[in-house]
Design an enzyme around this catalytic site. Sequence first.
Site, short mmCIF file in Angstrom:
data_model
loop_
_atom_site.label_atom_id
_atom_site.label_comp_id
_atom_site.label_asym_id
_atom_site.label_seq_id
_atom_site.Cartn_x
_atom_site.Cartn_y
_atom_site.Cartn_z
N ASP A 59 34.44 31.68 17.54
CA ASP A 59 33.37 31.39 16.58
C ASP A 59 33.84 31.89 15.21
OD1 ASP A 59 30.97 30.84 15.33
OD2 ASP A 59 29.89 32.53 16.21
N GLU B 292 34.82 37.41 11.91
CA GLU B 292 33.96 37.64 10.75
C GLU B 292 34.74 38.46 9.73
OE1 GLU B 292 30.84 36.61 9.60
OE2 GLU B 292 31.51 37.86 7.94
N ASP C 258 29.93 28.68 4.71
CA ASP C 258 29.59 28.63 3.28
C ASP C 258 30.00 27.26 2.74
OD1 ASP C 258 28.88 31.31 3.55
OD2 ASP C 258 30.92 31.98 3.14
N LYS D 299 29.79 23.82 -5.57
CA LYS D 299 30.33 23.42 -6.88
C LYS D 299 31.72 22.82 -6.72
CE LYS D 299 27.79 26.75 -9.59
NZ LYS D 299 27.76 28.12 -10.05
N THR E 166 22.04 29.06 15.62
CA THR E 166 22.56 30.25 14.93
C THR E 166 21.46 30.84 14.04
OG1 THR E 166 23.33 29.21 12.89
CG2 THR E 166 24.79 29.06 14.80
N GLU F 231 21.13 28.60 11.02
CA GLU F 231 20.51 27.33 11.42
C GLU F 231 18.98 27.49 11.48
OE1 GLU F 231 22.05 25.92 15.11
OE2 GLU F 231 20.91 24.06 15.02
C1 LIG Z 1 26.68 31.22 6.04
S1 LIG Z 1 27.19 32.45 7.19
C2 LIG Z 1 26.93 31.68 8.77
C3 LIG Z 1 26.95 32.67 9.89
C4 LIG Z 1 26.74 32.08 11.29
N1 LIG Z 1 27.81 31.15 11.66
C5 LIG Z 1 25.41 31.42 11.38
O1 LIG Z 1 25.38 30.17 11.42
O2 LIG Z 1 24.40 32.13 11.41
C6 LIG Z 1 28.95 32.36 7.03
C7 LIG Z 1 29.64 33.58 7.63
O3 LIG Z 1 31.04 33.36 7.64
C8 LIG Z 1 31.72 34.48 7.11
N2 LIG Z 1 32.93 33.93 6.49
C9 LIG Z 1 32.98 33.13 5.42
N3 LIG Z 1 34.24 32.74 5.18
C10 LIG Z 1 35.00 33.33 6.13
C11 LIG Z 1 36.40 33.31 6.42
N4 LIG Z 1 37.24 32.60 5.67
N5 LIG Z 1 36.84 34.01 7.49
C12 LIG Z 1 35.98 34.73 8.25
N6 LIG Z 1 34.65 34.80 8.02
C13 LIG Z 1 34.17 34.09 6.98
C14 LIG Z 1 30.75 35.09 6.12
O4 LIG Z 1 31.01 36.45 5.89
C15 LIG Z 1 29.42 34.86 6.83
O5 LIG Z 1 29.08 35.91 7.70
#
Ligand SMILES: C[S@@+](CC[C@H](N)C(=O)[O-])C[C@H]1O[C@@H](n2cnc3c(N)ncnc32)[C@H](O)[C@@H]1O
Length: 204
Positions: free
Chosen positions: A36, A61, A111, A115, A183, A186
């Site tokens: 994940d 993470e 994320d 932009k 999630t 979500e």
């Molecule tokens: C918008 S959150 C979504 C979290 C989870 N997947 C959910 O749907 O609830 C994105 C997560 O990915 C982590 N993240 C973003 N870019 C990442 C990367 N390149 N490598 C590891 N983690 C990353 C962020 O720190 C954050 O916790």
Amino acid sequence: MPKPPVQLAHFIILENYFAPIDFSQIFSQEQPLEIDLGCGDGKFVLEMGAHYPERNFLAIERLLGRAKKVARKAEQLGLTNLKVLRIESNYLLEWLIPAQSVSRIHLLCPDPWPKKRHHKNRLLQTEFLDTLAQVMHPEQGEFIFKTDSDEYFAWGRDLFEAHAKWQWSLLDTQKDLVFYPQTDFELQWLSQGLTLDALIAKPH
Ligand SMILES: C[S@@+](CC[C@H](N)C(=O)[O-])C[C@H]1O[C@@H](n2cnc3c(N)ncnc32)[C@H](O)[C@@H]1O
């Protein structure tokens, strides 16, 4: 006197960050591996780990606090098939995952970097799909991508469509899959009336 660091059995610190991971040293059982990417607070991967003891789960993470929180919950739940690694997803896949070793990779609500000048920060890029194809198990390998961003979804779909090593199809994770927990993000988007799109891609 400073307190000694808390040792978390589910939070992995690798001996070598420059060589492929030997998963037999990390999981007690050799079984299909799911990853994940960007697990956040971990609701999805913790529920998957509890539901599928016959699979191993690696939660990735980059934020230390979130990674440790998920490791603590995995420990409380007694999940021996779930480990958490604090690392950047691209680096993990490119350098640390052995070729053809993963059965499923989940990228859920990443994320979206809306932009235009930030699109280069999106995880999904052509080079990322090349790397993904290398780590996927050739027969069982599946990649699942779900997002609330229409624009990021179209971006990801177009990348898979254009890539010679992948075939993709639309996915309704609630209807098409036997068990696929929602999630944290979500649930947040759904509560705000937003909708999510998902696809599943397989190497060929
Ligand atoms: C918008 S959150 C979504 C979290 C989870 N997947 C959910 O749907 O609830 C994105 C997560 O990915 C982590 N993240 C973003 N870019 C990442 C990367 N390149 N490598 C590891 N983690 C990353 C962020 O720190 C954050 O916790």
